[in-house]
Design an enzyme around this catalytic site. Sequence first.
Site, PDB file in Angstrom:
ATOM      1  N   ASP A 173       4.706 -44.416 -16.439  1.00 40.15           N
ATOM      2  CA  ASP A 173       4.940 -45.788 -15.987  1.00 40.15           C
ATOM      3  C   ASP A 173       4.053 -46.060 -14.782  1.00 40.15           C
ATOM      4  OD1 ASP A 173       6.896 -45.634 -17.887  1.00 40.15           O
ATOM      5  OD2 ASP A 173       8.582 -45.873 -16.510  1.00 40.15           O
TER       6      ASP A 173
ATOM      7  N   ASP B 184      15.503 -53.656 -24.982  1.00 36.88           N
ATOM      8  CA  ASP B 184      16.055 -53.076 -23.766  1.00 36.88           C
ATOM      9  C   ASP B 184      17.409 -53.722 -23.513  1.00 36.88           C
ATOM     10  OD1 ASP B 184      13.546 -51.930 -23.671  1.00 36.88           O
ATOM     11  OD2 ASP B 184      12.762 -53.426 -22.273  1.00 36.88           O
TER      12      ASP B 184
END
Length: 246
Positions: free
Chosen positions: A12, A134
């Site tokens: 990330d 998500d």
Amino acid sequence: MYPEFEVVPAVDMQDGQVVQLVGGERGTEKTYGDPVEAAQRWVDAGARTLHLVDLDGAFEGERQNAAAIDAVLDAVGADVDVQLGGGIRTAEDAVSLLDRGLDRVILGTAAVETPEIVGEISDEHPGSVLVSLDAKDGEVVVSGWTEGTGLDPADAAGRYADLGAGGILFTDVDVEGQLDGVRTDPVRRLVDSVDIPVIASGGVATINDVLALRSAGAAAVVVGSALYEGQFTLDAAIDALGESSE
């Protein structure tokens, strides 16, 4: 895609550095250095796929870490599959990334706002789209996990499978980055709702969590904080998966 269950290390990126967020909240990030060094470390440890996320892109709505992403692709793209999410909002952007050498694009906000984009990209690059569902408090969230949609993950997954998605990436935002363990029930529900691979993410703290997600039917698991914090090593997880399947 994922011929057998695998552990997929997360890279990330924020401001050109590897970070991990707790619960998807900005301001909670912990920095872990250079993306290329991290990517190479995971490849050397046996990773078959890398999971890249442009966090700035996810929050701001357009990709911000292009130089770092290109550097990772140049360094390891020929050795492993690479999938990328964060800030990909148009079919043109997705196709250009796939043409550049990316193996899979991850669409979250764009897929919710414009579902047909999944079919547009899949027509040109079959199997290349992972739709990111998500979930926070059981609801699909978008725009860097800041906006609710009212969508149920399992209901939405079926729609995207029909549009040609190659897989569903499910992140359990409530446990993301907290190293408190996984919740398998939401994963099982998604797996039961579609005939395409479900990739799980969020909450992994131990190798037993990895094994539990495989038992729940996930095709793969994305792991970030547990690897960066040394909760377990990638090669140990790979060994455990092999031993448990014998």
